[in-house]
Scaffold this motif. Structure first.
Motif, PDB file in Angstrom:
ATOM      1  N   THR A  25      79.316  62.440  25.933  1.00  0.00           N
ATOM      2  CA  THR A  25      79.678  63.703  26.573  1.00  0.00           C
ATOM      3  C   THR A  25      78.544  64.713  26.477  1.00  0.00           C
ATOM      4  O   THR A  25      77.730  64.662  25.552  1.00  0.00           O
TER       5      THR A  25
ATOM      6  N   TYR B  88      81.472  69.194  25.273  1.00  0.00           N
ATOM      7  CA  TYR B  88      82.408  69.018  24.149  1.00  0.00           C
ATOM      8  C   TYR B  88      83.095  70.351  23.906  1.00  0.00           C
ATOM      9  O   TYR B  88      82.451  71.347  23.560  1.00  0.00           O
TER      10      TYR B  88
ATOM     11  N   ARG C  27      86.378  65.875  25.196  1.00  0.00           N
ATOM     12  CA  ARG C  27      85.190  65.579  25.995  1.00  0.00           C
ATOM     13  C   ARG C  27      85.554  65.941  27.440  1.00  0.00           C
ATOM     14  O   ARG C  27      86.045  65.112  28.197  1.00  0.00           O
TER      15      ARG C  27
ATOM     16  N   SER D  36      88.858  63.787  16.779  1.00  0.00           N
ATOM     17  CA  SER D  36      89.159  64.785  17.816  1.00  0.00           C
ATOM     18  C   SER D  36      90.420  65.585  17.565  1.00  0.00           C
ATOM     19  O   SER D  36      90.696  66.543  18.296  1.00  0.00           O
TER      20      SER D  36
END
Length: 236
Positions: free
Chosen positions: A78, A81, A118, A141
């Protein structure tokens, strides 16, 4: 009794600290609510009309969980972010097809959470009508603070929710602005799942989401719950 013989060690039990308790809260599933603040839905280009819509969800694996205060590497794949500050509901009792009036009885407590995203991968998936997994369900995450027990059945319906990056405020709203309240979410989700102790519900983020880079520090706050923080490290 003979114990199972596994080819390799099974995954660990993922858990969170509980305020005022030495015992930890074991996490089984993580449900996330999409577009649950009008202002955020608008900034994502998909306004929500509650009169003809219902909540929608995506999930994160328990293995994505990371405790507040950690430093995580900038994720692979990514260049956009982003943070999303959210109230997290910790389920403490089983429930299936729960009436909205009874939903509070399933709540063990609350936490402050970050649904790290992402965004570029999520948007590509959205445009192609594909699942959001690459944009949402990735390692480290689901950031979460300690669980704050409510002590008795109760619903957290108001209170400030804010987020700052490097000391600069980026998100500011009130929990009263949720499109679907906590009882509504629990009642709706329990139509499709047998909710169990250990389930977490990330209830959605207000407007002001944005990108972070290596070296940034995120601090989020929810009134009556507390802080959550995350440091963004270098890419692996």
């Amino acid at each position: 009794m003979n114990l199972p013989n596994y080819l390799w060690n099974p995954p660990p039990v993922y858990s969170l600290a509980v305020r005022g308790n030495d015992a930890r809260y074991p996490v089984s599933r993580i449900f996330c609510v999409g577009r649950n603040y009008h202002s955020h839905a608008v900034e994502m280009g998909v306004p929500v009309d509650k009169t003809n819509a219902r909540p929608f969800y995506f999930t994160k694996s328990a293995s994505t969980l990371v405790e507040s205060g950690a430093t995580v590497p900038y994720p692979c794949g990514t260049s956009n972010y982003q943070y999303e500050m959210e109230l997290v509901v910790a389920i403490g009792a089983a429930g299936f097809r729960v009436a909205e009036a009874d939903a509070a009885g399933l709540i063990y407590g609350y936490a402050a959470g970050l649904d790290m995203t992402r965004r570029d991968l999520q948007q590509v998936a959205r445009e192609q009508g594909r699942p959001w997994d690459l944009g949402k369900d990735f390692e480290l995450s689901a950031v979460c603070s300690e669980i704050v027990p409510i002590g008795k059945p109760g619903v957290l319906g108001t209170g400030a929710i804010t987020l700052a990056v490097n000391g600069r405020q980026r998100q500011s709203a009130d929990l009263s602005q949720l499109i679907w309240s906590i009882p509504e979410l629990i009642a709706d989700l329990s139509k499709f799942y047998h909710l169990q102790p250990g389930d977490l519900i990330y209830s959605g983020t207000p407007e002001g989401v944005g990108a972070v880079k290596s070296g940034d520090r995120i601090i989020g706050y929810i009134e009556g719950v507390g802080d959550v923080s995350l440091n963004i490290g270098q890419p692996e």
